[in-house]
Design a protein around this motif. Structure first.
Motif, PDB file in Angstrom:
ATOM      1  N   GLY A  73      36.014  21.247  45.320  1.00 25.46           N
ATOM      2  CA  GLY A  73      35.208  20.731  44.217  1.00 25.46           C
ATOM      3  C   GLY A  73      34.594  19.372  44.495  1.00 25.46           C
ATOM      4  O   GLY A  73      33.954  18.785  43.632  1.00 25.46           O
ATOM      5  N   THR A  74      34.772  18.834  45.709  1.00 30.45           N
ATOM      6  CA  THR A  74      34.115  17.563  46.050  1.00 30.45           C
ATOM      7  C   THR A  74      33.023  17.882  47.078  1.00 30.45           C
ATOM      8  O   THR A  74      33.032  18.959  47.679  1.00 30.45           O
ATOM      9  CB  THR A  74      35.126  16.580  46.676  1.00 30.45           C
ATOM     10  N   PRO A  75      32.094  16.946  47.288  1.00 34.69           N
ATOM     11  CA  PRO A  75      31.019  17.209  48.262  1.00 34.69           C
ATOM     12  C   PRO A  75      31.553  17.545  49.658  1.00 34.69           C
ATOM     13  O   PRO A  75      30.940  18.300  50.391  1.00 34.69           O
ATOM     14  CB  PRO A  75      30.256  15.874  48.289  1.00 34.69           C
ATOM     15  N   ASN A  76      32.701  17.000  50.009  1.00 30.08           N
ATOM     16  CA  ASN A  76      33.245  17.244  51.340  1.00 30.08           C
ATOM     17  C   ASN A  76      34.164  18.464  51.406  1.00 30.08           C
ATOM     18  O   ASN A  76      34.571  18.888  52.488  1.00 30.08           O
ATOM     19  CB  ASN A  76      34.049  16.030  51.828  1.00 30.08           C
ATOM     20  N   GLY A  77      34.528  18.993  50.257  1.00 35.39           N
ATOM     21  CA  GLY A  77      35.586  20.012  50.194  1.00 35.39           C
ATOM     22  C   GLY A  77      35.256  21.325  50.855  1.00 35.39           C
ATOM     23  O   GLY A  77      36.139  21.992  51.388  1.00 35.39           O
ATOM     24  N   GLY A  78      33.991  21.730  50.790  1.00 35.39           N
ATOM     25  CA  GLY A  78      33.598  23.000  51.393  1.00 35.39           C
ATOM     26  C   GLY A  78      34.171  24.198  50.649  1.00 35.39           C
ATOM     27  O   GLY A  78      34.442  24.124  49.444  1.00 35.39           O
ATOM     28  N   GLU A  79      34.392  25.285  51.391  1.00 32.60           N
ATOM     29  CA  GLU A  79      34.815  26.542  50.765  1.00 32.60           C
ATOM     30  C   GLU A  79      36.322  26.620  50.543  1.00 32.60           C
ATOM     31  O   GLU A  79      36.826  27.589  49.983  1.00 32.60           O
ATOM     32  CB  GLU A  79      34.401  27.717  51.656  1.00 32.60           C
ATOM     33  N   THR A  80      37.028  25.625  51.037  1.00 33.00           N
ATOM     34  CA  THR A  80      38.489  25.688  50.978  1.00 33.00           C
ATOM     35  C   THR A  80      39.017  25.454  49.561  1.00 33.00           C
ATOM     36  O   THR A  80      38.632  24.489  48.910  1.00 33.00           O
ATOM     37  CB  THR A  80      39.081  24.655  51.947  1.00 33.00           C
ATOM     38  N   LYS A  81      39.906  26.357  49.146  1.00 38.71           N
ATOM     39  CA  LYS A  81      40.526  26.212  47.818  1.00 38.71           C
ATOM     40  C   LYS A  81      41.944  25.698  47.996  1.00 38.71           C
ATOM     41  O   LYS A  81      42.478  25.717  49.099  1.00 38.71           O
ATOM     42  CB  LYS A  81      40.552  27.581  47.122  1.00 38.71           C
ATOM     43  N   LYS A  82      42.533  25.217  46.880  1.00 38.07           N
ATOM     44  CA  LYS A  82      43.934  24.814  47.050  1.00 38.07           C
ATOM     45  C   LYS A  82      44.877  25.738  46.307  1.00 38.07           C
ATOM     46  O   LYS A  82      44.495  26.378  45.331  1.00 38.07           O
ATOM     47  CB  LYS A  82      44.152  23.355  46.680  1.00 38.07           C
ATOM     48  N   ILE A 338      31.005  17.651  56.091  1.00 37.98           N
ATOM     49  CA  ILE A 338      30.708  18.856  56.861  1.00 37.98           C
ATOM     50  C   ILE A 338      29.455  18.580  57.678  1.00 37.98           C
ATOM     51  O   ILE A 338      28.483  18.020  57.152  1.00 37.98           O
ATOM     52  CB  ILE A 338      30.513  20.049  55.902  1.00 37.98           C
ATOM     53  N   ASN A 339      29.469  18.933  58.972  1.00 36.61           N
ATOM     54  CA  ASN A 339      28.305  18.598  59.793  1.00 36.61           C
ATOM     55  C   ASN A 339      27.145  19.547  59.519  1.00 36.61           C
ATOM     56  O   ASN A 339      27.293  20.572  58.854  1.00 36.61           O
ATOM     57  CB  ASN A 339      28.684  18.560  61.284  1.00 36.61           C
ATOM     58  N   ALA A 340      25.999  19.206  60.048  1.00 39.64           N
ATOM     59  CA  ALA A 340      24.790  19.981  59.758  1.00 39.64           C
ATOM     60  C   ALA A 340      24.463  20.898  60.921  1.00 39.64           C
ATOM     61  O   ALA A 340      23.318  21.258  61.144  1.00 39.64           O
ATOM     62  CB  ALA A 340      23.636  19.027  59.482  1.00 39.64           C
ATOM     63  N   ARG A 341      25.497  21.256  61.692  1.00 42.90           N
ATOM     64  CA  ARG A 341      25.244  22.010  62.902  1.00 42.90           C
ATOM     65  C   ARG A 341      24.869  23.464  62.601  1.00 42.90           C
ATOM     66  O   ARG A 341      25.663  24.202  62.038  1.00 42.90           O
ATOM     67  CB  ARG A 341      26.511  21.987  63.753  1.00 42.90           C
ATOM     68  N   PRO A 342      23.681  23.873  62.965  1.00 40.67           N
ATOM     69  CA  PRO A 342      23.329  25.259  62.739  1.00 40.67           C
ATOM     70  C   PRO A 342      24.028  26.156  63.763  1.00 40.67           C
ATOM     71  O   PRO A 342      24.361  25.662  64.837  1.00 40.67           O
ATOM     72  CB  PRO A 342      21.805  25.282  62.961  1.00 40.67           C
ATOM     73  N   PRO A 343      24.232  27.434  63.548  1.00 41.57           N
ATOM     74  CA  PRO A 343      23.889  28.131  62.309  1.00 41.57           C
ATOM     75  C   PRO A 343      24.954  27.955  61.223  1.00 41.57           C
ATOM     76  O   PRO A 343      24.629  27.998  60.046  1.00 41.57           O
ATOM     77  CB  PRO A 343      23.817  29.594  62.747  1.00 41.57           C
ATOM     78  N   VAL A 344      26.243  27.805  61.643  1.00 40.83           N
ATOM     79  CA  VAL A 344      27.283  27.661  60.618  1.00 40.83           C
ATOM     80  C   VAL A 344      27.976  26.315  60.764  1.00 40.83           C
ATOM     81  O   VAL A 344      28.562  26.027  61.800  1.00 40.83           O
ATOM     82  CB  VAL A 344      28.342  28.792  60.748  1.00 40.83           C
ATOM     83  N   PRO A 345      27.892  25.479  59.761  1.00 41.02           N
ATOM     84  CA  PRO A 345      28.446  24.129  59.871  1.00 41.02           C
ATOM     85  C   PRO A 345      29.964  24.114  60.042  1.00 41.02           C
ATOM     86  O   PRO A 345      30.655  25.049  59.628  1.00 41.02           O
ATOM     87  CB  PRO A 345      28.067  23.456  58.558  1.00 41.02           C
ATOM     88  N   GLY A 346      30.426  23.043  60.644  1.00 32.93           N
ATOM     89  CA  GLY A 346      31.869  22.850  60.807  1.00 32.93           C
ATOM     90  C   GLY A 346      32.205  21.385  60.634  1.00 32.93           C
ATOM     91  O   GLY A 346      31.495  20.661  59.939  1.00 32.93           O
ATOM     92  N   ARG A 347      33.267  20.954  61.258  1.00 36.91           N
ATOM     93  CA  ARG A 347      33.647  19.543  61.167  1.00 36.91           C
ATOM     94  C   ARG A 347      33.880  19.007  62.578  1.00 36.91           C
ATOM     95  O   ARG A 347      34.419  19.699  63.439  1.00 36.91           O
ATOM     96  CB  ARG A 347      34.923  19.401  60.338  1.00 36.91           C
TER      97      ARG A 347
END
Lengths: 427, 539
Positions: A73-82, A338-347
């Motif tokens: 739920g934060t800008p950095n959180g991504g798809e990960t849930k708790k 989260i980085n802007a690396r195409p095609p799928v971003p990571g860290r």
């Protein structure tokens, strides 16, 4: 002569002969002798209180936000849930349901902060407690443990690594990691079918041959080689070899750890600890998730989740968890953004804050130490340095963190330079 | 022998273009200053001839090379093995009292064979060499072996291992074998080290999408770039490591903790290898990036409009031909010295501050002369191997002050151990592979930092195939036919490539006599030598 030799050995405070002392007093013939066998029994008896450590190394550096410090739920959180855990109030990332169910035995450290953001250097720092500088090669912590609490005359190595790892550095081959690549199998070439008497004759002749070569100027190589042959020889005869295999292990237990290499490796680790190996490292690769970190987590986490949670359950049921330190970590953390690396971003690499998991050996479970801010950018509570971590590991292993190690040129270096034991970690 | 300066130019204006380019490369700062005066005028396009093929690149380099001052100086300068010994004695000063004795012929022939061919000499070779009365026999043997295929292959293998040991490149996209074959061809014909380096660094592998897994790896020289995954950061750190012997890798993330290399310098070097605009990530937040202009380590700037393939050629030129870049020649000298003597003047690829170099005047002099000798690898081997330093007895070296007063006993590399085993039991691919794995070692680590393992001991003691093959070997059959005395001598000659000493003969004879089965006793004797430290050591 037998008893004399035993009497003259200095026992350290845990009842073990210090390595150097042993080397001086007992003549290191290549063949094992009855003194050694007798001594081995004594040492095993005296070592009962000894601790063990299992290091689960997640090579490549796992993301703190996708492990023990999620920020949904934060800008950095991504798809990960708790998800909530066995311990009320502690929530971790949703990739780890089985770890969540044994949280009462686990202490999380969410506020690690390091200094090395490159894999090789980070790996070195988190394995030795020292940063890579100059040409001095510091020993793997496992080698320190092997030296300090391992039985110097053990018939199997005091430090086993399932997967490649760092070396014993200036502590030498005596406490070097014994590396196996496939868990569940005996080490290669561990059997021979030469009759004992003949083997003894061969070894006696070999030791004379070696003496000549040492005299010709190769003393240091010969000395090393003799130690290795002595170790190899006693290993060949060791009744404890079966710990490398799953002999006598119920099928259900093998399945409980998971069929993955890592799961099976952790089962071997438990078996090794059970027969008295003080340090085992088990490696899991593929945590360098610059791309598609969420999808990769879904792929990588389950094996570790299953194997590691089962290891804790299993150790506890056997009464081994009280004296076995289990620690799971990687070399640093990953960028909260989260980085802007195409095609799928990571860290990417991030060393300012990361996390790890510890359990056993007097560590108080069911707690999370340290805190990061809402976006996971900064530590806001109890920063923990690598030195603090190593002090805590030493405490868990009952090793004096202020002891001095000696480099080959005799320069004394402290095992841990500074820091304090992590507050509240132990009960 | 590869000839230099025999480049044919098709027409004179091409030559003029080359000269223009050289001026641009070698005098970049004045050019830049001149441009600044012009104000905001756009840099004119550089009208270079195409530099697509290796031949065109070599033409350019050949020309740059000829203009080098060192080339002319080289004709007047000589530096012999005696000069080397004198220079080192001067450096070692008082320690010269501790010099180890010169080795005998038998030790010499084994050492030279291992160093130049990676194989043990045969008993016949040893006998012939010892009985020869020629006063030049040692230097003749060195000359002779330098002309063998085995020499070229051994060193091709070494450098291939140096390049690939830590490479994380996908196995389908590289071909260490192609690189090894190409290097062997170069060493065989005596190609100069600068030429080899330039070919490796300036390679521009192209992917052929029509063929599966074709990344241009079949062309040997492409494989240095492929080992670096064509990543500019990796190319930068590997170029500095392998061809300059300096470690700047940690400057990728932060200023080097104990050296002059700055983080910017690392990224400027990486930019040099980058085909487009290079952006340096921010130290704390990698998502923030700033543009960095390419610059070589000593400050050389390429012409701005230069295309990336031409820029690669110029990196190679700065590396090899900027006389101020003494690291290039010295890195090669230090590697070969390290392999031959057992210790380097510094750890081969991790030089921190230059002050860490031991006996700097000596290594710098060798390096300068290596440059004068047109970077000829065989010249360097001759220089070192004909010296007294190389021909000293081995000693365990435990302190820095003892360095080079003797030769350090060195662990043999996995391929050499495998070759020694093969000589005894014949070809066995599976066994070869296992030895290569178990004896694997990083070729860039100093001997003092390497260690053996229990696995190695277990393998030599117990490996079922090895043991049964030894017991059925041709050697064993031959030995069984001999008298005890002859047997022992032949055994030592075949396994350790030397005669047995009097004590060894006695010991082995009594072993044979006391044993019930002669065949078993012979197996035991072979086992003992194969398991001896000497079998896997260069003495």
């Amino acid at each position: 002569m037998h008893t004399d030799a035993l009497l003259h050995l200095n026992l350290n405070r845990r009842g073990n002969v210090s390595r150097r002392n042993f080397l001086q007093s007992a003549a290191l013939g290549i063949a094992g002798s009855s003194i050694l066998t007798q001594f081995q029994l004594n040492a095993a008896e005296l070592k009962k209180e000894g601790r063990s450590c299992i290091l689960v190394w997640l090579a490549g550096a796992p993301s703190q936000m996708e492990t023990w410090d999620p920020k949904p739920g934060t800008p950095n959180g991504g798809e990960t849930k708790k998800i909530s855990t066995q311990t009320p109030g502690i929530e971790i990332a949703h990739y780890w349901p089985k770890i969540a169910s044994v949280m009462n035995d686990i202490a999380l450290v969410r506020s690690m902060t390091g200094k090395e953001a490159a894999h090789e250097r980070g790996t070195y720092h988190l394995h030795t407690g020292h940063r890579m500088m100059g040409i001095e090669r510091f020993p793997h912590f496992g080698s320190v443990v092997a030296q300090e609490i391992g039985d110097p005359q053990s018939d199997i190595p005091n430090f086993v690594s399932i997967g490649q790892t760092l070396s014993s550095g200036f502590l030498g081959v005596q406490v070097a990691p014994f590396i196996i690549n496939r868990p569940g199998q005996l080490p290669a070439n561990v059997f021979n079918n030469t009759a004992d008497s003949r083997q003894k004759r061969r070894l006696a002749l070999l030791s004379q041959q070696e003496k000549d070569f040492a005299d010709a100027g190769a003393a240091s190589l010969v000395k090393e080689q003799s130690k290795l042959y002595q170790k190899a020889h006693s290993m060949m005869k060791s009744p404890r070899l079966k710990a490398f295999k799953f002999e006598g292990e119920p099928q259900a237990m093998q399945e409980a750890y998971g069929k993955s290499q890592l799961g099976q490796g952790l089962l071997v680790a438990r078996r090794l600890v059970e027969v008295g190996v003080p340090f085992v490292e088990v490696r899991s690769g593929g945590w360098d998730m610059h791309n598609s970190v969420f999808k990769n987590m879904e792929r990588r986490a389950p094996d570790v989740d299953q194997g590691l949670s089962q290891l804790l359950i299993d150790l506890k049921q056997r009464g081994l968890l009280e004296k076995t330190l289990v620690i799971c970590m990687g070399e640093f953390g990953r960028t909260p953004k989260i980085n802007a690396r195409p095609p799928v971003p990571g860290r990417d690499h991030w060393v300012r804050n990361f996390n790890l998991l510890m359990a056993g050996a007097g560590i108080k479970g069911g707690q999370a130490i340290g805190k990061t801010d809402a976006n996971g950018q900064e530590i806001v509570d109890t920063p923990v340095q690598v030195d603090d971590l190593f002090r805590s590991m030493c405490k868990a292993m009952q090793i004096n963190a202020d002891m001095e190690l000696h480099t080959p040129i005799g320069r004394p270096v402290k095992l841990v330079e500074s820091g304090e034991v992590i507050k509240g970690l132990f009960s | 022998m590869l000839k230099r300066g025999q480049f044919h130019y098709h027409c004179s204006h091409l030559l003029i273009l080359f000269i223009t380019l050289i001026c641009l490369i070698l005098v970049p700062i004045s050019l830049e200053a001149a441009q600044k005066k012009k104000g905001k005028n756009k840099t004119p396009a550089l009208n270079l001839p195409p530099l697509k093929t290796q031949e065109q690149k070599m033409q350019l380099l050949g020309y740059i090379r000829q203009t080098m001052p060192t080339h002319r100086i080289g004709r007047r300068i000589s530096f012999s093995s005696d000069d080397l010994d004198k220079a080192l004695e001067l450096e070692l000063g008082q320690n010269t009292q501790r010099f180890a004795k010169q080795i005998d012929d038998e030790t010499f022939v084994r050492r030279v064979y291992l160093d130049l061919t990676g194989n043990l000499p045969t008993p016949e070779t040893i006998k012939t060499f010892i009985s020869s009365r020629s006063s030049n026999k040692r230097s003749n043997l060195i000359d002779e072996l330098l002309e063998t295929e085995a020499y070229a292959r051994k060193w091709a293998r070494y450098w291939t291992s140096v390049i690939f040991y830590d490479s994380e490149a996908n196995k389908n996209r590289i071909s260490p074998k192609a690189l090894e074959d190409w290097l062997a061809e170069q060493f065989n014909k005596g190609a100069p080290w600068d030429y080899i380096t330039v070919m490796l660094i300036s390679a521009t592998p192209k992917r052929n999408k029509k063929v599966r897994n074709d990344y241009g790896q079949k062309y040997g020289p492409n494989n240095f770039v492929l080992a670096c995954e064509n990543k500019s950061t990796e190319l930068a750190s590997q170029t500095a490591r392998i061809f300059m012997g300096i470690s700047i890798k940690c400057a990728e993330c932060h200023d080097h903790p104990f050296d002059n290399w700055k983080r910017e310098q690392f990224h400027e070097l990486a930019a040099f290898f980058h085909p487009y605009t290079y952006k340096m990530p921010d130290k704390d937040d990698p998502t923030v990036k700033t543009v960095v202009k390419p610059r070589f380590l000593l400050g050389e700037k390429p012409y701005e409009k230069m295309k990336s393939d031409a820029r690669r050629v110029s990196i190679a030129a700065y590396l090899a031909y900027n006389p101020k870049n003494y690291w290039f020649a010295r890195a090669y000298v230090n590697r070969i010295w390290s392999e031959l003597i057992g210790d380097g003047f510094y750890d081969v690829d991790s030089l921190g501050p230059d002050s860490d170099v031991i006996h700097k005047p000596v290594v710098n002099r060798i390096a300068a002369n290596f440059r004068y000798k047109d970077f000829d690898p065989k010249w360097l081997f001759r220089l070192i191997m004909n010296s007294k330093v190389y021909q000293r007895e081995m000693q365990t070296i435990s302190s820095q002050s003892e360095l080079f007063t003797s030769v350090r006993p060195s662990r043999l590399r996995p391929d050499v151990v495998a070759a020694s085993v093969k000589k005894l039991v014949g070809e066995d691919k599976k066994l070869h592979k296992e030895i290569m794995q178990v004896f694997d070692m990083n070729p860039s680590l100093p001997q003092g930092a390497l260690e053996g393992s229990i696995q190695q001991a277990l393998m030599m003691m117990n490996h079922t195939t090895l043991q049964s093959k030894l017991s059925q070997s041709e050697l064993k059959k031959q030995l069984m036919k001999l008298s005890d005395q002859e047997l022992v001598d032949a055994l030592y000659l075949n396994v350790l490539a030397r005669h047995a000493t009097t004590e060894e003969v006695e010991r082995n004879l009594s072993y044979l006599k006391e044993s019930q089965s002669r065949a078993e006793a012979v197996d035991d004797l072979i086992w003992v030598l194969v398991n001896s430290t000497e079998f896997r050591t260069k003495r």
